[in-house]
Design a protein around this motif. Sequence first.
Motif, short mmCIF file in Angstrom:
data_model
loop_
_atom_site.label_atom_id
_atom_site.label_comp_id
_atom_site.label_asym_id
_atom_site.label_seq_id
_atom_site.Cartn_x
_atom_site.Cartn_y
_atom_site.Cartn_z
N SER A 79 -3.94 -10.05 -0.68
CA SER A 79 -4.75 -10.86 -1.58
C SER A 79 -4.92 -12.27 -1.06
N ILE A 80 -3.97 -12.79 -0.30
CA ILE A 80 -4.12 -14.04 0.42
C ILE A 80 -4.10 -13.68 1.90
N ASP A 81 -5.05 -14.24 2.65
CA ASP A 81 -5.20 -13.85 4.05
C ASP A 81 -3.99 -14.34 4.83
N LEU A 82 -3.09 -13.42 5.17
CA LEU A 82 -1.88 -13.79 5.88
C LEU A 82 -2.11 -13.79 7.37
N PRO A 83 -1.76 -14.87 8.06
CA PRO A 83 -1.90 -14.89 9.52
C PRO A 83 -0.90 -13.96 10.17
N GLU A 84 -1.18 -13.60 11.42
CA GLU A 84 -0.29 -12.71 12.15
C GLU A 84 1.09 -13.35 12.29
N THR A 115 0.03 13.99 -7.76
CA THR A 115 -0.65 13.48 -8.95
C THR A 115 -0.16 12.12 -9.42
N MET A 116 1.01 11.69 -8.98
CA MET A 116 1.61 10.48 -9.56
C MET A 116 1.88 9.34 -8.57
N VAL A 117 2.27 9.64 -7.36
CA VAL A 117 2.80 8.60 -6.46
C VAL A 117 1.67 7.80 -5.82
N PRO A 118 1.69 6.46 -5.93
CA PRO A 118 0.66 5.61 -5.32
C PRO A 118 0.97 5.32 -3.85
N GLU A 119 -0.01 4.74 -3.16
CA GLU A 119 0.19 4.33 -1.77
C GLU A 119 0.61 2.87 -1.73
N THR A 120 1.58 2.55 -0.87
CA THR A 120 2.06 1.17 -0.76
C THR A 120 1.91 0.59 0.64
N GLU A 150 -2.24 -5.16 -8.05
CA GLU A 150 -3.20 -4.06 -8.16
C GLU A 150 -2.77 -3.02 -9.18
N PHE A 151 -1.50 -2.65 -9.13
CA PHE A 151 -1.02 -1.60 -10.04
C PHE A 151 -1.08 -2.09 -11.49
N LYS A 152 -0.70 -3.32 -11.70
CA LYS A 152 -0.74 -3.88 -13.06
C LYS A 152 -2.16 -3.91 -13.59
N ALA A 153 -3.12 -4.30 -12.73
CA ALA A 153 -4.52 -4.38 -13.16
C ALA A 153 -5.05 -3.02 -13.56
N GLU A 154 -4.63 -1.96 -12.86
CA GLU A 154 -5.17 -0.63 -13.13
C GLU A 154 -4.52 0.05 -14.34
#
Length: 472
Positions: A10-15, A450-455, A466-470
Amino acid sequence: MSQSAAVSPSIDLPENKSGPHTSRLGLITVVATFGGLLFGYDTGVINGALEPMKLDLGLNPAKEGFVVSILIFGAALGALIGGNLADRYGRKHNIMLLALVFMVGTLGCCLAPNWQMLGLFRFILGLAVGGASTTVPIYLAEVSPFEKRGSLVTRNEVMIVSGQFAAFIINAILFSVWGEHEVIWRYMLAVAVLPAIALFVGMMSMPESPRWLASKGRKQEAFEVLSQIRSPERAAAEMEEINALSTNGDSRPTSSWKDLTTPWIRRLIIIGIGVGVFQQLTGINSIMYYGTQLLQQAGFTSQGAIVANTLFGLASVVGICIGLMVMNKLDRRVMLLGGFVLTTLFHLLVGLSAYFLPESAAKPYVVLSLVIAFVFFMQGTIGPLAWLLLSEIFPLHVRSYAMGVCVFMLWITNATVAFVFPPIVSQFGIAPTFFLFAALGVLALIFIGTMVPETRGKTLEEFEDEFKAEYS
């Protein structure tokens, strides 16, 4: 929520370019994972120590089951207590405390004059095992850059299986050389004091989790820690992201049962419990605890079984090392689903071979080979991924507490499987037991799908947002 392989932060993190901070992070990982080594050794050592222990202390089957399982019930309670203490007093503080508990529990077991005292100190040792199983993965997840979080957190699982393998090897050597001495089991257990000392001394110079410090309002200290383990530009950007989440009210320095009733957090709890429970329902720890007895049931002699049992430890180490190589290249869900497909397949093959193959000199080796394959694929996929996901999915303000709840259920399942495995195998045989594991594997595939999200590819803060928003 999208199940895409990677999402930009969400914030552009530098390398996070290499530098002195890279070596510092590597040292932190090595020291912290001594907790995993102790976890593995103390759960695996009973596999070979049980026979001389039974003779020395006069254990009957009921007392034997109590001595084996009491550590696991202690671990369940330790996971709850350890998660709460880690949220209240810090990850580093808790790991150092656990190192002391490991020492007390180990020495108490070695010197126990009877089975009652042995059970007491096995329970104390279990508290340390459970606390470590909760705290160490969280600590590693919170100090790791998101690009390397999978491989760094998974190193704790490498140390767990290495500890189990070391226990099997040391047991086999000591049993082969001094097996006629009934007290040999005390020396098998005593080895664990050394890594406990190394963990305590090593953690004294390690930093606290920067995210825990930020959650307590100690943001300058958090930035100083990030500056030790990130490039300067990356440390500033990550601190900005942590501050942004805190400003939005998502990072509160509290944790309680009330927090876990929030709908989106409750969904994560259900996911975490499911992942932990299904990991244990593969039966992996039945092999780790009772591998020698299983091989005897398959047709090996007592001496042959304790030597062949070391192959399970070797398969664990090789499997997790290969899994570590691909952990940051494949999605968590893909690896988890693939792992359950493979373990379920080998459950079926073990059951079919035990049921249909005629009794012969070759049959024990066929069963051995198939169980080794199961252990290899389990430890290369499901084993580390369960701990990794549990360390990633929970919001900061309840991370240790929520993981403690999930790991409590994991350990209760572990204890239940460990308790029922010997009588089921004795009563029904190897084939029906592994057919049951296969059926549970099918249920696991449905749950994961059916349940497990990608991280993967997300910072801890971004996944939370993201998870909270959804699901709010």
